[in-house]
Design an enzyme around this catalytic site. Structure first.
Site, PDB file in Angstrom:
ATOM      1  N   GLY A  32      -1.312   4.159 -37.564  1.00 14.87           N
ATOM      2  CA  GLY A  32      -0.444   2.987 -37.672  1.00 14.87           C
ATOM      3  C   GLY A  32       0.607   3.160 -36.602  1.00 14.87           C
ATOM      4  O   GLY A  32       0.360   3.822 -35.597  1.00 14.87           O
ATOM      5  N   GLU A  33       1.775   2.588 -36.795  1.00 12.95           N
ATOM      6  CA  GLU A  33       2.873   2.816 -35.856  1.00 12.95           C
ATOM      7  C   GLU A  33       3.761   3.915 -36.420  1.00 12.95           C
ATOM      8  O   GLU A  33       4.394   3.728 -37.461  1.00 12.95           O
ATOM      9  CB  GLU A  33       3.674   1.533 -35.634  1.00 12.95           C
ATOM     10  CG  GLU A  33       3.024   0.604 -34.621  1.00 12.95           C
ATOM     11  CD  GLU A  33       2.725   1.290 -33.298  1.00 12.95           C
ATOM     12  OE1 GLU A  33       1.597   1.151 -32.802  1.00 12.95           O
ATOM     13  OE2 GLU A  33       3.613   1.999 -32.760  1.00 12.95           O
ATOM     14  N   SER A  34       3.830   5.054 -35.716  1.00  9.81           N
ATOM     15  CA  SER A  34       4.536   6.200 -36.287  1.00  9.81           C
ATOM     16  C   SER A  34       6.017   5.902 -36.519  1.00  9.81           C
ATOM     17  O   SER A  34       6.592   6.363 -37.510  1.00  9.81           O
ATOM     18  CB  SER A  34       4.351   7.444 -35.414  1.00  9.81           C
ATOM     19  OG  SER A  34       4.832   7.209 -34.118  1.00  9.81           O
TER      20      SER A  34
ATOM     21  N   CYS B  35      -3.811  10.244 -35.837  1.00  8.83           N
ATOM     22  CA  CYS B  35      -3.023   9.498 -34.846  1.00  8.83           C
ATOM     23  C   CYS B  35      -1.538   9.480 -35.204  1.00  8.83           C
ATOM     24  O   CYS B  35      -0.845  10.468 -34.984  1.00  8.83           O
ATOM     25  CB  CYS B  35      -3.594   8.104 -34.656  1.00  8.83           C
ATOM     26  SG  CYS B  35      -2.944   7.275 -33.190  1.00  8.83           S
TER      27      CYS B  35
ATOM     28  N   ARG C 100       3.657  11.627 -27.743  1.00  8.74           N
ATOM     29  CA  ARG C 100       3.333  10.290 -28.283  1.00  8.74           C
ATOM     30  C   ARG C 100       2.786   9.410 -27.173  1.00  8.74           C
ATOM     31  O   ARG C 100       3.189   9.538 -26.027  1.00  8.74           O
ATOM     32  CB  ARG C 100       4.596   9.628 -28.827  1.00  8.74           C
ATOM     33  CG  ARG C 100       4.843   9.843 -30.285  1.00  8.74           C
ATOM     34  CD  ARG C 100       5.961   8.926 -30.760  1.00  8.74           C
ATOM     35  NE  ARG C 100       5.516   7.537 -30.849  1.00  8.74           N
ATOM     36  CZ  ARG C 100       6.335   6.485 -30.789  1.00  8.74           C
ATOM     37  NH1 ARG C 100       7.612   6.639 -30.619  1.00  8.74           N
ATOM     38  NH2 ARG C 100       5.837   5.263 -30.888  1.00  8.74           N
TER      39      ARG C 100
ATOM     40  N   ARG D 140      -3.877   4.127 -28.226  1.00  4.20           N
ATOM     41  CA  ARG D 140      -2.482   4.506 -27.905  1.00  4.20           C
ATOM     42  C   ARG D 140      -2.208   5.880 -28.521  1.00  4.20           C
ATOM     43  O   ARG D 140      -1.186   6.105 -29.163  1.00  4.20           O
ATOM     44  CB  ARG D 140      -1.497   3.449 -28.441  1.00  4.20           C
ATOM     45  CG  ARG D 140      -1.529   2.123 -27.651  1.00  4.20           C
ATOM     46  CD  ARG D 140      -0.677   1.039 -28.310  1.00  4.20           C
ATOM     47  NE  ARG D 140       0.647   1.512 -28.656  1.00  4.20           N
ATOM     48  CZ  ARG D 140       1.749   1.353 -27.900  1.00  4.20           C
ATOM     49  NH1 ARG D 140       1.668   0.698 -26.768  1.00  4.20           N
ATOM     50  NH2 ARG D 140       2.896   1.815 -28.299  1.00  4.20           N
TER      51      ARG D 140
ATOM     52  N   HIS E 293      -9.282   8.439 -34.418  1.00 10.74           N
ATOM     53  CA  HIS E 293      -9.397   7.756 -35.712  1.00 10.74           C
ATOM     54  C   HIS E 293     -10.790   7.889 -36.328  1.00 10.74           C
ATOM     55  O   HIS E 293     -11.613   6.979 -36.190  1.00 10.74           O
ATOM     56  CB  HIS E 293      -9.111   6.257 -35.538  1.00 10.74           C
ATOM     57  CG  HIS E 293      -7.714   5.962 -35.112  1.00 10.74           C
ATOM     58  ND1 HIS E 293      -6.658   5.972 -35.978  1.00 10.74           N
ATOM     59  CD2 HIS E 293      -7.194   5.638 -33.907  1.00 10.74           C
ATOM     60  CE1 HIS E 293      -5.542   5.667 -35.343  1.00 10.74           C
ATOM     61  NE2 HIS E 293      -5.848   5.464 -34.079  1.00 10.74           N
TER      62      HIS E 293
ATOM     63  N   GLU F  59     -11.485   7.307 -39.204  1.00  9.58           N
ATOM     64  CA  GLU F  59     -11.584   6.202 -40.168  1.00  9.58           C
ATOM     65  C   GLU F  59     -12.097   4.908 -39.535  1.00  9.58           C
ATOM     66  O   GLU F  59     -12.418   3.968 -40.249  1.00  9.58           O
ATOM     67  CB  GLU F  59     -10.234   5.981 -40.868  1.00  9.58           C
ATOM     68  CG  GLU F  59      -9.134   5.326 -40.033  1.00  9.58           C
ATOM     69  CD  GLU F  59      -8.344   6.277 -39.139  1.00  9.58           C
ATOM     70  OE1 GLU F  59      -8.832   7.401 -38.891  1.00  9.58           O
ATOM     71  OE2 GLU F  59      -7.253   5.896 -38.676  1.00  9.58           O
TER      72      GLU F  59
END
Lengths: 190, 294
Positions: free
Chosen positions: A46-48, A78, A99, A128, A164, A166
């Site tokens: 997701g967005e860390s 991620c 990152r 990313r 990922h 997943e």
């Protein structure tokens, strides 16, 4: 067996599906009370920065940090890797993380990678993505790219991938987490 | 061998945004407020939809220097809008490295026949849709993320609700259809049979579908999440409210906890005024942005 999936933001349902393929029930974790009755937890992609802010806002950061320090099994992909490698965030993985290590979305890529302990290569999906620049000696490196960047690692109860699993049909990392790390877990609830 | 620009990394990028809020910002200062509030991405544009509406005239791609300044200022992904069918604007945005392009009806369409062939790009695209036919046509063209069109710049949620419900109702019908009915669905929806079949088999869209076009409050965000949205776009709703930083944070929290009504009540207290809205029936057909690019 029930495993938690941190469900504040990100690719939550994808991890739930992966766990169900491994025959494990998933529980969505949104607040501290949800941490009861789970044997391990997944920190999804997701967005860390967003997940970190929500962890603080929901007062989940400290309880999770304590669990991880006490050998509770955790698997981060991620953004999950980023949070586990930043000591001021969840911590648990001793290494230096970069990152957005490959650049912006146009540099996102797919690549087959060799993973320590897997006989066949793994389909790595990097979005990313971060990578680990270096890790301390107690961290076992599971996969590196040809240029040496570390993209999968394990430190005792902590498993991380920069990519990922997943987003693929391949549940070998989830199997590794469930069948090896949780089953042999040294976590003691005290 | 590593490959960039694949369907998997484009769709996957949108999956990573799920459960999050993407906020329209017009400058670096707003981008930082959005990032601090917990936005998963920002949409860089010169004017938010309600100001585009008020200004009239032709709305175009934003100044690349302004988009780049925002890309430099935040670490979260940055999206930008290109006009429907404007291949050159999209290529320009791709060349400066934006993370997602919104081929958007908020801007004045450049082509009234064709959308951009998004399959040819490395950068991923999000497009608006009002029903399953539009959704599948956009996916066929290469869109890897969808959003409701809603009615941008109105602060009125009714159109976004209509579009989300329509798509979900049609998915339910397609799921239950037999072979002959699927062929008819493809014809009536003006969508490729293969994609209709894929929805039938999987029971869902092959890409994420966010809510957009009218979200103005934390309750609006929670409503759309409960109707099945994968996440939320907020255009004018944040920076035209009385207290942008508080609104932004509250909308992020409501999106992450859409059924925790006690929490949403708490964060909705004393927020100040939301943006002033527009009743949809006062808009003429020409004023409705959702009718563009269908």
């Amino acid at each position: 067996m029930v495993i938690g999936v941190l469900a504040l933001q990100g690719a939550v349902s994808e991890h739930v599906n992966m766990l169900s393929q491994c025959g494990v029930r998933a529980k969505l974790i949104k607040e501290p009370a949800d941490l009861q009755d789970i044997e391990g937890i997944i920190i999804p992609g997701g967005e860390s920065t967003t997940i970190y802010k929500l962890l603080v806002r929901e007062q989940l950061l400290q309880p999770l940090k304590n669990l991880i320090q006490n050998n509770f099994p955790v698997f981060g992909t991620c953004a999950g890797l980023v949070l586990l490698a930043q000591q001021e965030s969840l911590g648990g993985l001793n290494g230096e993380v970069k990152r957005n290590g490959f650049g912006r979305q146009r540099e996102s890529f797919e690549s087959l990678i060799d993973v320590e302990g897997f006989t066949e290569p793994f389909h790595g999906v990097f979005i990313r993505a971060p990578y680990l620049k270096e890790v301390s000696s107690d961290v076992k490196v599971l996969a590196t790219l040809v240029d040496g960047r570390i993209v999968a690692a394990q430190q005792k109860n902590v498993l991380v991938t920069a990519f990922h699993p997943e987003l693929t049909m391949d549940n070998r990392f989830h199997e590794l987490f469930v069948k090896q790390m949780i089953v042999t877990s040294e976590f003691v609830d005290n | 061998m590593s490959k960039t620009g694949t369907t998997l990394v484009k769709r996957g990028m949108a999956q990573m945004q799920k459960g999050g809020v993407i906020m329209d910002v017009v400058n670096v200062e707003q981008a930082k407020i959005a990032e601090n509030a917990g936005a998963v991405a920002v949409m860089a544009l010169e004017r938010v939809p309600s100001d585009i509406r008020a200004a009239g005239g032709v709305a175009r791609m934003s100044d690349p220097a302004m988009v780049e300044a925002i890309m430099d200022a935040v670490t979260i992904p940055v999206m930008a809008k290109a006009r429907i069918g404007h291949i050159a604007e999209a290529r320009i945005l791709e060349s400066i490295g934006v993370d997602y392009i919104d081929e958007s009806e908020v801007l004045t369409p450049a082509d009234d026949t064709y959308h951009i062939n998004k399959n040819e790009f490395q950068v991923p695209f999000v497009c608006g849709c009002r029903d399953l036919g539009e959704a599948l046509r956009r996916i066929d063209e290469g869109a890897t993320m969808l959003r409701t069109k809603g009615e941008p710049g109105t602060g009125n949620i009714v159109e976004a609700v209509r579009h989300m419900e329509k798509v979900n109702e049609q998915i339910t019908q397609v799921k239950a259809a037999n072979h002959n009915q699927l062929v008819m669905f493809a014809r009536n929806l003006k969508a490729p049979y293969e994609l209709v079949k894929e929805v039938h088999d999987s029971g869902k869209l092959p890409v994420v579908n966010f809510a957009a076009g009218g979200v103005a409050t934390p309750a609006d965000a929670a409503l759309m999440m409960n109707l099945g949205a994968d996440g939320i776009f907020v255009g004018s709703g944040i920076f035209h409210s009385e207290n942008p930083a508080k609104f932004a944070k509250a909308i992020v929290t409501a999106t992450a906890h859409p059924t925790d009504y006690a929490l949403i009540a708490e964060i909705s207290k004393n927020l100040g005024s939301p943006m002033k809205g527009i009743e949809i029936s006062t808009l003429s057909a020409e004023q409705k942005m959702a009718n563009r690019g269908i």
